[in-house]
Design an enzyme around this catalytic site. Structure first.
Site, mmCIF file in Angstrom:
data_model
loop_
_atom_site.group_PDB
_atom_site.id
_atom_site.type_symbol
_atom_site.label_atom_id
_atom_site.label_comp_id
_atom_site.label_asym_id
_atom_site.label_seq_id
_atom_site.Cartn_x
_atom_site.Cartn_y
_atom_site.Cartn_z
ATOM 1 N N CYS A 114 0.993 -1.219 -0.109
ATOM 2 C CA CYS A 114 0.234 -0.159 0.061
ATOM 3 C C CYS A 114 0.608 1.241 -0.282
ATOM 4 O O CYS A 114 0.498 2.382 -0.595
ATOM 5 C CB CYS A 114 -1.148 0.311 1.122
ATOM 6 S SG CYS A 114 -1.693 -1.650 0.872
ATOM 7 N N HIS A 262 -4.127 6.260 0.409
ATOM 8 C CA HIS A 262 -3.709 4.650 0.392
ATOM 9 C C HIS A 262 -5.268 4.717 0.539
ATOM 10 O O HIS A 262 -6.463 5.645 1.280
ATOM 11 C CB HIS A 262 -3.453 4.025 0.584
ATOM 12 C CG HIS A 262 -3.685 2.714 0.206
ATOM 13 N ND1 HIS A 262 -4.247 2.421 -0.541
ATOM 14 C CD2 HIS A 262 -4.142 1.787 1.552
ATOM 15 C CE1 HIS A 262 -4.180 0.516 0.055
ATOM 16 N NE2 HIS A 262 -4.177 0.330 1.226
ATOM 17 N N ASN A 292 -10.201 -1.579 -3.488
ATOM 18 C CA ASN A 292 -8.658 -1.490 -2.987
ATOM 19 C C ASN A 292 -7.761 -2.638 -3.260
ATOM 20 O O ASN A 292 -7.830 -3.817 -3.399
ATOM 21 C CB ASN A 292 -8.673 -2.318 -1.593
ATOM 22 C CG ASN A 292 -6.988 -2.456 -0.655
ATOM 23 O OD1 ASN A 292 -6.253 -1.978 -1.316
ATOM 24 N ND2 ASN A 292 -7.070 -1.915 0.087
#
Length: 336
Positions: A114, A262, A292
């Site tokens: 991430c 993120h 995600n």
């Protein structure tokens, strides 16, 4: 010498896993709850024969075409992935050949999740500042879906596959790359992990599936995420990260026109926004149709913000990545 982001493009696989499809498989998993808590309506899933290098090449080809970029000018390739094609050779070498980049091009992989895009920007800036390269192709590509157990409804709901390609150059771009702040705490490694598959724990043939208290099924060759611990980590360290970034850039928080974090999930992002006291209009979220996508979330969000005109008449941006590792990083951008 300044390092500038010139262009961004991204690629999403064809197969779409919608909330409706998840609900059909897991009727107890409420669609409205999924959408409201995660901020995700659908995510894209790589095909069985589609891997990180394939998606990386498609993202790069889109970059070259959309922005009329001459690939012969690329002199370094940085590739961020936690799902490489092979242990060896380096996937970046495979991508170099598939893209037809010059054999004088430097190429390397780095394994980060991430925080990976922000780290990549720092590596690119260092190459330019050290006069080792002038035009760096930074690609993030991840196929987390291949790590997820088919019956793990929690992780299936959150993660999608994607690749993003970014050109960082010594020549003028739409923004210049400023300062960086980094952080690492390996004590959190066990909280987001694929335990089997490396040298320490090779994949076993007789893995036993385990069902957790929420009904998710997985084993040690699948992705495991301790959601509550990840949430606690972000709540503790991300505000410190942003404070440190503002100090490093010598900027006040009210001077920042836009924050792009993120894109983990909507609930976590809104929690962080409120804790750091960022106005909603200065906080960009874009994950509704892709989920995600790990290291690709920030470049995808930047691309969408550009397309929507969200960066017009702005000056200062802060990017922040955080997660698996634990690893975190932030940087400031200045719109040219």
């Amino acid at each position: 010498m300044k390092a500038n982001i010139q262009a961004i493009s991204y690629y999403l696989p064809e197969e779409i896993l919608s909330n409706d499809l998840i609900n059909q498989e897991f009727p107890e998993w409420d669609i409205e709850k999924i959408s409201s808590k995660t901020g995700i309506n659908s995510r894209h899933i790589s095909a069985k024969d589609e891997f990180s290098s394939d998606m990386a090449v498609k993202a790069a080809e889109k970059l070259f075409k959309e922005h009329n970029i001459d690939r012969s000018k690329i002199d370094f390739l940085l590739f961020c992935t936690q799902s490489p094609d092979y242990f060896l050779p380096t996937t970046a070498c495979i991508i170099q050949e598939k893209l037809g980049l010059e054999t004088t091009t430097g190429a390397l992989d780095y394994n980060l999740g991430c925080s990976g895009f922000v780290y990549g920007l720092s590596l690119a800036k260092g190459l330019i500042a050290g006069e080792m390269a002038k035009n760096i192709l930074l690609i993030t590509s991840e196929t987390y879906s291949k790590f997820i157990h088919p019956k793990d409804k929690s992780n299936k709901t959150i993660f999608g596959d994607a690749a993003a390609a970014t050109l960082i150059s010594a020549e003028k771009g739409f923004c210049s790359i400023g300062n960086f702040v980094f952080g690492t705490d390996g004590k959190g490694a066990e909280n987001l992990i694929v335990k089997q598959g490396g040298m320490r724990f090779p994949v076993l043939e007789d893995n036993e599936d385990i069902k957790d208290e929420f009904g998710n099924v997985r084993n040690d060759k699948n992705l495991f995420m301790n959601g509550s611990e990840i949430f606690n980590f972000t709540g503790e360290f991300v505000p410190i990260l942003i404070k440190g970034m503002l100090e490093k850039a010598n900027l006040d928080q009210d001077q920042i026109d836009l924050f792009v974090f993120h894109q983990a999930n909507k609930y976590m992002l809104n929690y962080l926004r409120k804790k750091i006291k960022i106005p909603e209009e200065k906080f960009y979220i874009s994950m509704e149709n892709c989920g995600n996508t790990v290291s690709s979330t920030i470049p995808i969000a930047l691309y969408e913000a550009l397309k929507e005109g969200k960066l017009e008449n702005l000056q200062h941006l802060i990017l922040a990545g955080f997660g698996v590792g634990y690893s975190w990083a932030a940087c400031n951008l200045t719109i040219e």
